[in-house]
Design an enzyme around this catalytic site. Structure first.
Site, mmCIF file in Angstrom:
data_model
loop_
_atom_site.group_PDB
_atom_site.id
_atom_site.type_symbol
_atom_site.label_atom_id
_atom_site.label_comp_id
_atom_site.label_asym_id
_atom_site.label_seq_id
_atom_site.Cartn_x
_atom_site.Cartn_y
_atom_site.Cartn_z
ATOM 1 N N GLY A 63 -5.660 28.722 -62.178
ATOM 2 C CA GLY A 63 -6.002 27.350 -61.832
ATOM 3 C C GLY A 63 -6.384 27.246 -60.369
ATOM 4 O O GLY A 63 -6.208 28.184 -59.595
ATOM 5 N N GLY A 66 -5.462 22.417 -54.198
ATOM 6 C CA GLY A 66 -6.080 21.855 -53.014
ATOM 7 C C GLY A 66 -6.628 22.945 -52.090
ATOM 8 O O GLY A 66 -7.792 22.936 -51.719
ATOM 9 N N ARG A 69 -6.452 29.169 -54.905
ATOM 10 C CA ARG A 69 -6.777 29.540 -56.271
ATOM 11 C C ARG A 69 -5.581 30.351 -56.727
ATOM 12 O O ARG A 69 -5.021 31.127 -55.954
ATOM 13 C CB ARG A 69 -8.005 30.440 -56.319
ATOM 14 C CG ARG A 69 -9.295 29.671 -56.296
ATOM 15 C CD ARG A 69 -10.447 30.608 -56.090
ATOM 16 N NE ARG A 69 -11.680 29.849 -56.133
ATOM 17 C CZ ARG A 69 -12.529 29.867 -57.167
ATOM 18 N NH1 ARG A 69 -12.302 30.628 -58.203
ATOM 19 N NH2 ARG A 69 -13.618 29.131 -57.145
ATOM 20 N N ASP A 179 6.052 15.060 -55.007
ATOM 21 C CA ASP A 179 4.813 15.120 -55.792
ATOM 22 C C ASP A 179 5.139 15.460 -57.254
ATOM 23 O O ASP A 179 4.528 16.358 -57.843
ATOM 24 C CB ASP A 179 3.853 16.160 -55.188
ATOM 25 C CG ASP A 179 2.436 16.037 -55.752
ATOM 26 O OD1 ASP A 179 2.125 14.980 -56.346
ATOM 27 O OD2 ASP A 179 1.654 16.991 -55.613
HETATM 28 P P1 ADP Z 1 -2.082 22.190 -56.731
HETATM 29 O O1 ADP Z 1 -0.900 21.959 -55.881
HETATM 30 O O2 ADP Z 1 -3.301 21.561 -56.142
HETATM 31 O O3 ADP Z 1 -1.894 21.919 -58.192
HETATM 32 P P2 ADP Z 1 -1.489 25.002 -56.764
HETATM 33 O O4 ADP Z 1 -2.090 25.911 -55.782
HETATM 34 O O5 ADP Z 1 -0.032 24.765 -56.705
HETATM 35 O O6 ADP Z 1 -2.365 23.729 -56.644
HETATM 36 O O7 ADP Z 1 -1.811 25.527 -58.222
HETATM 37 C C1 ADP Z 1 -3.102 25.596 -58.721
HETATM 38 C C2 ADP Z 1 -3.054 25.849 -60.187
HETATM 39 O O8 ADP Z 1 -2.590 27.160 -60.428
HETATM 40 C C3 ADP Z 1 -2.080 24.973 -60.948
HETATM 41 O O9 ADP Z 1 -2.628 23.762 -61.319
HETATM 42 C C4 ADP Z 1 -1.753 25.834 -62.156
HETATM 43 O O10 ADP Z 1 -2.741 25.713 -63.144
HETATM 44 C C5 ADP Z 1 -1.777 27.225 -61.570
HETATM 45 N N1 ADP Z 1 -0.432 27.676 -61.181
HETATM 46 C C6 ADP Z 1 0.216 27.416 -60.021
HETATM 47 N N2 ADP Z 1 1.424 28.002 -60.003
HETATM 48 C C7 ADP Z 1 1.550 28.650 -61.177
HETATM 49 C C8 ADP Z 1 2.595 29.450 -61.773
HETATM 50 N N3 ADP Z 1 3.737 29.672 -61.126
HETATM 51 N N4 ADP Z 1 2.393 29.953 -63.003
HETATM 52 C C9 ADP Z 1 1.234 29.704 -63.652
HETATM 53 N N5 ADP Z 1 0.229 28.966 -63.157
HETATM 54 C C10 ADP Z 1 0.375 28.439 -61.935
#
Ligand code: ADP
Length: 655
Positions: A63, A66, A69, A179
């Site tokens: 995913g 902000g 990736r 959040d």
């Molecule tokens: P944001 O805070 O903008 O959602 P993150 O950087 O925390 O961005 O995460 C981006 C995306 O990565 C999340 O929306 C999720 O889909 C994926 N993601 C984040 N952390 C995890 C995790 N521990 N396991 C699986 N997917 C994750």
């Protein structure tokens, strides 16, 4: 030997088999026998910690956030999988941006709770900052909500209890999340919820120093945050109320098409409670969504509310509930649905031991466990990126809306319907079924023993002359991004392990269909009399069968054997790493296919003697007694593979 770290060309493909016919993408196999990275490996797919030298292979994109990736990442020395947040320095060039990341790391690294995403470690290189987190393979509640729109009250209780447990821990440590939203509640392979994303988290300040910044997701902002009166633990509770409302009602409580209007609604606490909500759910929501933070329920009061105390909360949820309404049986049901159906339809169960009611309840938990075990495949699997799926062959599309068909029709409810009006020729319930974990445990023991005792050797012992007494997988297709995993056995029967954990197989002559709700619940039908409600699965099975027939080649020279009259083999579990595919069967057979050179190792126990069959890259097969290998040693080529398999199994045993 360190596990191999080549990047398999299969990493991003769902379909796999041994050898592709020309219509398939070319598979580039490294020339050398040693399982090493090919010289051509894309450098950007390997991340190296400059401090320790540890290397990680970067898998699929999970995913985007902000700044970051997020990718799947595997530690090449331990094979452990993580979710790694990759933040380019260029994205956090400004001091306040960098400070945000530092703050996130600072706060998150000290958190240790069952329901908080585990922070593993972090480092940076010249281009990026890398944050290694516990990988939550089932994504987040946002994804579940997208598929389901609304959840059942017991499911909401199940998730909320875990969130509250994490929140109590955070608040006790003086940390505010700030959040809380569906997308920040991650779900791991075992369907456990983990609160994550501490990008906006902050330490609690005394009232007069409360942080006055507006942060969080607009829909879930508490009125006092909007009014810049500061964010306290009560503001997290407000967001929790919004989460509860969204999960039960399908939309956030203050959602409007206009942000200003949304803020007005929040400030005036204007929302509606749909009549479909139960009285306890309404009362609880009203107690949480209070304008005055001091009047709001505390986390303790929420847990003590009748919504929780009087309502049923499941201990576990089946993975299938991520996409479809689960059938949840509260404790002490008169009978499980399955047992009821079986009794009604078939009069008596062919159970060897009469089960006590409590054991009948175990049927449900076994089913749930079965589903969870099955889905382990997802954790290590490097599934396709969207758009790189196996697409239906022309003229052979399984059904007009296959995904829906599978999802709907494989629910137990449908099974009961399906079986009721049909010509099921038999239904059997087995109490002594072997489980995947038992196979893993036994194989770990045998392999450990063999590898620790075997003397060094340059070649393999003499192979057995006759090795056709076991069944192995000659073709396979990973279509788990839609339906499941299909395979053809050397006896020509075809099987599909569907994503929901059910299994269907077609006999070699395509006349008989076996359907398994779980490892131990077995139905069989004539292929011409498959119940209407199982037709969706049947179409998928047939589709897999013809796909494999037309496109894939058999993966070795082992002779085929005729299907005997006994029950068909069941694939219990499959696991894909970036190097190999492992499959475990109900008769204890374990097969590992190495992608890079198409070699295979098969453990089988045809007559209680453990045999190891090695299919080399020329597709020639050799079978040895494990005891001979333990006594005389084996070639370095086979030994490397056995060590890799042991590591893989040990990892599974820890899951
Ligand atoms: P944001 O805070 O903008 O959602 P993150 O950087 O925390 O961005 O995460 C981006 C995306 O990565 C999340 O929306 C999720 O889909 C994926 N993601 C984040 N952390 C995890 C995790 N521990 N396991 C699986 N997917 C994750």
């Amino acid at each position: 030997m360190e596990p191999a770290c080549f990047l398999s060309p299969f990493d991003d493909h769902v379909l796999g088999s041994d050898l592709y016919k020309s219509s398939q993408p070319t598979v580039v196999s490294p020339k050398s026998d040693r399982m090493e990275p090919p010289k051509t490996a894309e450098p950007t797919r390997i991340i190296v910690d400059p401090g320790t030298g540890r290397a990680y292979s970067k898998g699929r994109l999970l995913g985007k956030g902000g700044f970051a990736r997020c990718y799947e990442a595997t530690d090449l020395s331990s094979n452990k999988t993580y979710a790694v947040k990759v933040i380019p320095h260029t994205r956090v060039a400004k001091p306040h941006q960098r400070e945000k990341i530092n703050n996130e790391i600072e706060l998150h690294r000290d958190l240790h709770h069952k329901h908080i995403v585990k922070f593993s470690h972090h480092f940076e290189d010249s281009e990026n900052i890398y944050i290694f987190l516990e990988h939550c393979s089932r994504k987040s509640l946002a994804h579940i909500w997208k598929s389901r729109h609304t959840l059942l009250e017991p499911e909401v209780r199940y998730y909320l209890k875990q969130i509250i447990s994490a929140l109590k821990y955070l608040h006790l440590k003086g940390i505010l999340h700030r959040d809380l939203k569906l997308g920040n509640f991650f779900v791991n392979e075992n369907m456990e919820l983990k609160v994550g994303d501490f990008g906006l988290a902050a330490r609690q300040e005394p009232t007069d120093h409360k942080k006055k910044t507006i942060c969080g997701t607009p829909n879930y902002l508490a009125p006092e945050v909007l009014l810049r009166q500061g964010h306290g633990p009560e503001s997290d509770v407000w967001s929790l109320g919004c989460v509860m409302y969204t999960l039960l009602c399908g939309t956030p409580p203050f959602e409007t098409s206009d942000l200003k209007e949304t803020y007005r609604c929040i400030k005036h606490v204007t929302y509606t409670l749909p009549p479909s909500l139960s009285i306890p759910a309404r009362n609880l929501l009203m107690g949480i969504l209070k304008l005055n933070p001091e009047e709001r329920f505390t986390l303790e009061e929420i847990l003590d509310h009748e919504f929780f105390t009087k309502g049923y909360t499941p201990d576990k949820l089946p993975p299938s509930s991520c996409v479809m309404v689960p059938e949840l049986n509260p404790p002490n049901p008169a009978k499980s649905l399955f047992v009821k159906v079986t009794k009604t339809l078939f009069g008596k169960r062919k159970s060897k031991i009469k089960k006590a009611p409590s054991e009948e309840r175990d049927d449900i938990s076994k089913l749930v466990t079965g589903l969870m075990k099955t889905s382990i495949c997802r954790q290590l699997s490097h599934k396709t990126v969207e758009g790189n799926e196996l697409t239906p062959l022309s003229g052979q599309s399984p059904s007009s809306s296959p995904v829906q068909t599978v999802a709907e029709e494989s629910s137990q409810k449908s099974i009961s319907r399906s079986v009721r009006g049909t010509m099921a020729s038999s239904c059997e319930v087995f109490d002594d079924c072997i489980t995947a974990s038992a196979i893993i445990e036994s194989a770990v023991g045998l392999l450990k023993n063999c590898l620790s005792h075997m003397p060094p050797a340059e070649k393999n012992p003499a192979s057995l002359a006759c090795h056709e007494h076991f069944v192995w997988v000659s073709k396979w297709v990973d279509y788990s991004n839609k339906y499941g995993f299909g395979y053809q056995l050397s006896n020509h029967s075809i099987g599909v392990l569907f994503n929901d954990g059910t299994h269907m197989s077609l006999s070699a002559n395509w006349k008989k269909v076996h359907y398994n709700l779980t490892n131990s619940k077995h139905f069989s039908f004539l292929a011409s009399a498959v119940p209407e409600q199982l037709q969706g699965q049947m179409s998928v099975l047939q589709y897999f069968a013809s796909y494999m027939e037309q496109h894939l080649m058999k993966g070795g020279d082992l002779p085929s054997i005729e299907e005997a009259g006994q029950l068909p083999l069941l694939l219990l579990q499959w696991v894909k790493t970036n190097q190999a595919l492992m499959m475990l069967f109900s008769n204890g057979t374990l097969q590992v296919n190495f992608y890079n050179d198409h070699t295979k190792v098969i453990f089988s126990k045809p007559d209680h003697t453990c045999l190891i069959t090695y299919i080399n890259r020329d597709r020639n097969s050799y079978t040895y007694k494990l005891s001979s290998i333990a006594e005389l040693g084996c070639s370095p080529e086979l030994q490397r593979r056995l060590k890799y398999i042991l590591k893989l199994l040990q990892q599974r045993a820890d899951v």
